[in-house]
Design a protein around this motif. Sequence first.
Motif, PDB file in Angstrom:
ATOM      1  N   SER A 167       0.826  -1.203   0.000  1.00  0.00           N
ATOM      2  CA  SER A 167       0.000   0.000   0.000  1.00  0.00           C
ATOM      3  C   SER A 167       0.864   1.259   0.000  1.00  0.00           C
ATOM      4  CB  SER A 167      -0.910   0.014   1.236  1.00  0.00           C
ATOM      5  OG  SER A 167      -1.549   1.274   1.373  1.00  0.00           O
ATOM      6  N   ILE A 170       1.509   3.259   3.192  1.00  0.00           N
ATOM      7  CA  ILE A 170       2.567   2.879   4.131  1.00  0.00           C
ATOM      8  C   ILE A 170       3.914   2.818   3.433  1.00  0.00           C
ATOM      9  CG2 ILE A 170       3.348   1.148   5.803  1.00  0.00           C
ATOM     10  CD1 ILE A 170       0.466   0.191   6.069  1.00  0.00           C
ATOM     11  N   GLN A 173       9.093   1.869   5.583  1.00  0.00           N
ATOM     12  CA  GLN A 173       9.398   2.827   6.646  1.00  0.00           C
ATOM     13  C   GLN A 173      10.421   2.233   7.599  1.00  0.00           C
ATOM     14  OE1 GLN A 173       5.761   3.940   8.644  1.00  0.00           O
ATOM     15  NE2 GLN A 173       4.853   4.839   6.796  1.00  0.00           N
ATOM     16  N   ILE A 220      -6.850   1.412   6.655  1.00  0.00           N
ATOM     17  CA  ILE A 220      -6.327   1.644   5.307  1.00  0.00           C
ATOM     18  C   ILE A 220      -7.183   0.890   4.299  1.00  0.00           C
ATOM     19  CG2 ILE A 220      -4.291   1.422   3.812  1.00  0.00           C
ATOM     20  CD1 ILE A 220      -2.918   0.973   6.805  1.00  0.00           C
ATOM     21  N   ASP A 235       5.188   8.517   9.595  1.00  0.00           N
ATOM     22  CA  ASP A 235       5.638   7.130   9.758  1.00  0.00           C
ATOM     23  C   ASP A 235       5.036   6.505  11.017  1.00  0.00           C
ATOM     24  OD1 ASP A 235       7.044   8.643  11.566  1.00  0.00           O
ATOM     25  OD2 ASP A 235       9.010   7.763  11.103  1.00  0.00           O
ATOM     26  N   PHE A 237       3.042   4.160  11.343  1.00  0.00           N
ATOM     27  CA  PHE A 237       2.939   2.699  11.269  1.00  0.00           C
ATOM     28  C   PHE A 237       4.165   2.011  11.865  1.00  0.00           C
ATOM     29  CE2 PHE A 237       0.744   4.635   7.640  1.00  0.00           C
ATOM     30  CZ  PHE A 237      -0.553   4.214   7.891  1.00  0.00           C
TER      31      PHE A 237
END
Length: 297
Positions: A167, A170, A173, A220, A235, A237
């Motif tokens: 995705s 995201i 990261q 999401i 970030d 996540f």
Amino acid sequence: MAPSAFQHTVQGPAVFAGVGVHTGAHTRVTVRAAAPDTGIVFIRTDVTDRDNRLRPTGEAVCRTQLGTVIENAAGVTLSTIEHLMAALVMLGVDNAQVEIDGPEMPIMDGSSLPFVQVLDRAGRRAQSAPRRYIEILERVEVRDGDKRASLAPADSFETAFEIAFDSAAIGRQRVDLKMDEAAFRKELANCRTFGFLHEVEALRAIGLARGGSMDNAVVIEGDRILNPEGLRRPDEFVRHKTLDAIGDLFVLGGPVIGRFEGVLAGHGMNNALVRALLARPNAWRWRSLVLDVAEAV
């Protein structure tokens, strides 16, 4: 902020309530003071026909699908302990009795921030016993395909985490932080759990995510964030995954002096790492900063 040499407990009761993200059950929680060297003890007050006390240890973790679940010898379980555990260890609460009247810790807003706030209101009290740290002496690593987690020697507690999702919301990261109470409050505490909309129905079919909503998770769909308020951090996540790992490591029974690294890891890998460390007694030791000071004198 220098690490504390002595143990702490809460000054007064910390009381809160909310819904479990997976069970959907509404529970009330009271965190009470406990004597030195007690550690963290959970008590299921709704269970009266058998032992209702649960200690969060590496061996007590029985399930790790989308959360950390512990179980005692009597078969009593408690789900989703990791966000409170992260707040307790990073705020320096070594000893506490956590009473809960249901099967799952409340998810609150999906982060550790509400737990930090209630613990701040309760206050903390220093105790006479020295705090015991888990000092990592040798590198320990677990792998599962491209997923891995490790602990390695370091002068303080450090955390690094990397995630990658298809995705665009995201992507890939990474975060690398020296972690103490101040850093936890500033960098991680308010970062929420997250999930994909298309997974919700499948999860509910197996009894999970029944209490999940945009009030307690970042949701999401494809490449879009559905929450109207958006993200708290770009970030968020990977920072939440780091928060989870800190809570999962606290089942070792003390704060860590060492460097944790996770790559595409989750609760299962975190617990596998805990068990791998415990299986190698030469790779770690208990360390007291009080003794360090005494030796220096």
